[in-house]
Design an enzyme around this catalytic site. Structure first.
Site, PDB file in Angstrom:
ATOM      1  N   HIS A 138      -4.662   6.071  26.145  1.00 59.12           N
ATOM      2  CA  HIS A 138      -4.915   6.229  24.712  1.00 59.12           C
ATOM      3  C   HIS A 138      -5.728   5.038  24.223  1.00 59.12           C
ATOM      4  O   HIS A 138      -5.345   3.888  24.421  1.00 59.12           O
ATOM      5  CB  HIS A 138      -3.594   6.314  23.950  1.00 59.12           C
ATOM      6  N   GLY A 153      -4.601  -0.160  20.771  1.00 55.98           N
ATOM      7  CA  GLY A 153      -3.737  -0.498  19.650  1.00 55.98           C
ATOM      8  C   GLY A 153      -2.888   0.698  19.277  1.00 55.98           C
ATOM      9  O   GLY A 153      -3.138   1.817  19.719  1.00 55.98           O
ATOM     10  N   SER A 155      -1.214   3.794  17.221  1.00 51.98           N
ATOM     11  CA  SER A 155      -1.827   4.893  16.472  1.00 51.98           C
ATOM     12  C   SER A 155      -1.933   4.520  14.998  1.00 51.98           C
ATOM     13  O   SER A 155      -0.972   4.031  14.383  1.00 51.98           O
ATOM     14  CB  SER A 155      -0.984   6.163  16.632  1.00 51.98           C
ATOM     15  N   GLY A 156      -3.117   4.724  14.413  1.00 53.08           N
ATOM     16  CA  GLY A 156      -3.328   4.431  12.999  1.00 53.08           C
ATOM     17  C   GLY A 156      -3.754   3.011  12.697  1.00 53.08           C
ATOM     18  O   GLY A 156      -3.958   2.656  11.532  1.00 53.08           O
ATOM     19  N   VAL A 157      -3.913   2.176  13.745  1.00 50.38           N
ATOM     20  CA  VAL A 157      -4.267   0.776  13.506  1.00 50.38           C
ATOM     21  C   VAL A 157      -5.731   0.632  13.074  1.00 50.38           C
ATOM     22  O   VAL A 157      -6.111  -0.386  12.478  1.00 50.38           O
ATOM     23  CB  VAL A 157      -3.963  -0.077  14.760  1.00 50.38           C
ATOM     24  N   GLY A 158      -6.575   1.621  13.392  1.00 50.24           N
ATOM     25  CA  GLY A 158      -7.965   1.551  12.955  1.00 50.24           C
ATOM     26  C   GLY A 158      -8.991   1.515  14.071  1.00 50.24           C
ATOM     27  O   GLY A 158     -10.127   1.092  13.858  1.00 50.24           O
ATOM     28  N   LYS A 159      -8.631   1.982  15.246  1.00 48.53           N
ATOM     29  CA  LYS A 159      -9.555   1.953  16.390  1.00 48.53           C
ATOM     30  C   LYS A 159     -10.778   2.841  16.147  1.00 48.53           C
ATOM     31  O   LYS A 159     -11.919   2.419  16.358  1.00 48.53           O
ATOM     32  CB  LYS A 159      -8.828   2.408  17.659  1.00 48.53           C
ATOM     33  N   ASP A 177      -9.894   8.477  21.389  1.00 43.72           N
ATOM     34  CA  ASP A 177      -8.513   8.956  21.557  1.00 43.72           C
ATOM     35  C   ASP A 177      -8.063   8.925  23.010  1.00 43.72           C
ATOM     36  O   ASP A 177      -7.090   8.259  23.348  1.00 43.72           O
ATOM     37  CB  ASP A 177      -8.349  10.360  20.974  1.00 43.72           C
TER      38      ASP A 177
END
Length: 309
Positions: A138, A153, A155-159, A177
């Site tokens: 991921h 990082g 999920s939702g951290v801003g990758k 993803d």
């Protein structure tokens, strides 16, 4: 490990099938092709088995000087090591007895207009990648100024948002993803997509984007060698964020060590700019320059000057 058949390379490189149409299911088990040399001799101690055999101009010209029985004997020296197929280069005419012998032994004979060096390089590169050990993780994979970077990082951290910003600055998306990592050698890790997510970038509150349709072909790259592993994390107020970090940290994937950097997130931080800086700094280190080492040397020099006065 994926299975590669003779039919796969026939389709990939548009090879002409001279014989063995019903044997294209044969599996390639070795990642390097070979040109017969000692195989043409009557006595030899060891030859690697199960390699694709390439017959170039030198080999074909030699076989053409032989009688049909002698040619059959030399080809037999190759066949006994069970090659999945034999490839004739430069559209050369097959030698006497080759087709008949290979039909008997169920060895496909293929032909290409490419030179020996060209088809050898193509086959080696294709088979090494296709047979490479791989895992899916991921994250997001981008190419920043020619340097492959893996963004990780929670999920939702801003990758994905960070990748979108980098695309806007002229860099390239490789995968969002799900990133497929392939081990090409003990030092080389290749990052790519899984075909289903090719060219797609998912942004929260926006949805799914096709970066090629939106920003052009330059926004996407099929694969890249991974040089940096960057982890995006939440800001920690009590953490030491300005240390020199003279000792490089690493993350290991399938036994390949990749330099690791952690970037803490905070409103207002230019994360994309920090990633660009990390990529450029990595490049300078490959050239033998370290800003941290130079800074320490300046401090040591000043310290020595103070002691000498």
């Amino acid at each position: 490990m994926k299975t590669i058949t003779v039919e796969n390379i026939v389709r990939k490189f548009s090879l002409e099938v001279l014989t063995g149409h019903d044997q294209l299911h044969r599996v390639l088990k070795q990642s390097k092709v070979r040109r017969p040399g000692l195989e043409f001799m009557d006595k030899f101690d060891f030859i690697a088995i199960e390699h694709v055999q390439i017959l170039g101009k030198n080999e074909i010209n030699y076989l053409h000087t032989l009688t049909e029985e002698e040619c059959k004997l030399r080809i037999g020296n190759i066949v006994q090591y069970d090659p999945p197929c034999i490839v004739i280069t430069s559209n050369q005419e097959e030698p006497l007895g080759l087709i008949h012998y290979c039909v008997t032994e169920n060895i496909p004979v293929l032909r290409t207009s490419d030179s020996t060096s060209e088809i050898s390089a193509k086959l080696d590169a294709y088979v090494v990648k296709a047979m490479a050990e791989e895992i899916a993780i991921h994250g997001v994979c981008v190419n920043v100024s020619g340097i492959g970077i893996l963004l990780r990082g929670k999920s939702g951290v801003g990758k994905s948002e960070t990748a979108h910003t980098l695309i806007g600055r002229g860099h390239r998306l490789v995968a969002d993803d799900i990133v497929v990592l392939k081990k090409l050698s003990p030092q080389t890790l290749l990052g790519s997509h899984n075909e289903k997510n090719k060219e797609f970038l998912a942004l929260r509150s926006i949805g799914l984007l096709n970066v090629v349709r939106l920003y052009g072909r330059a926004a996407f790259q099929e694969e890249t060698r991974i040089a940096l592993d960057i982890e995006l994390t939440k800001w920690e107020h009590n953490a030491l964020n300005n240390d020199l970090e003279l000792e490089t940290k690493f993350t290991e994937y399938m036994g390949v060590q990749i330099p690791h950097i952690q970037i803490q997130l905070q409103p207002g931080r230019d994360v994309a700019g920090l990633i660009e800086a990390a990529a450029n700094n990595w490049y300078l280190k490959q050239q033998g320059y370290s800003a941290a080492e130079e800074f320490v040397k300046r401090l040591e020099q000043e310290f020595d000057n103070c002691n000498s006065n």
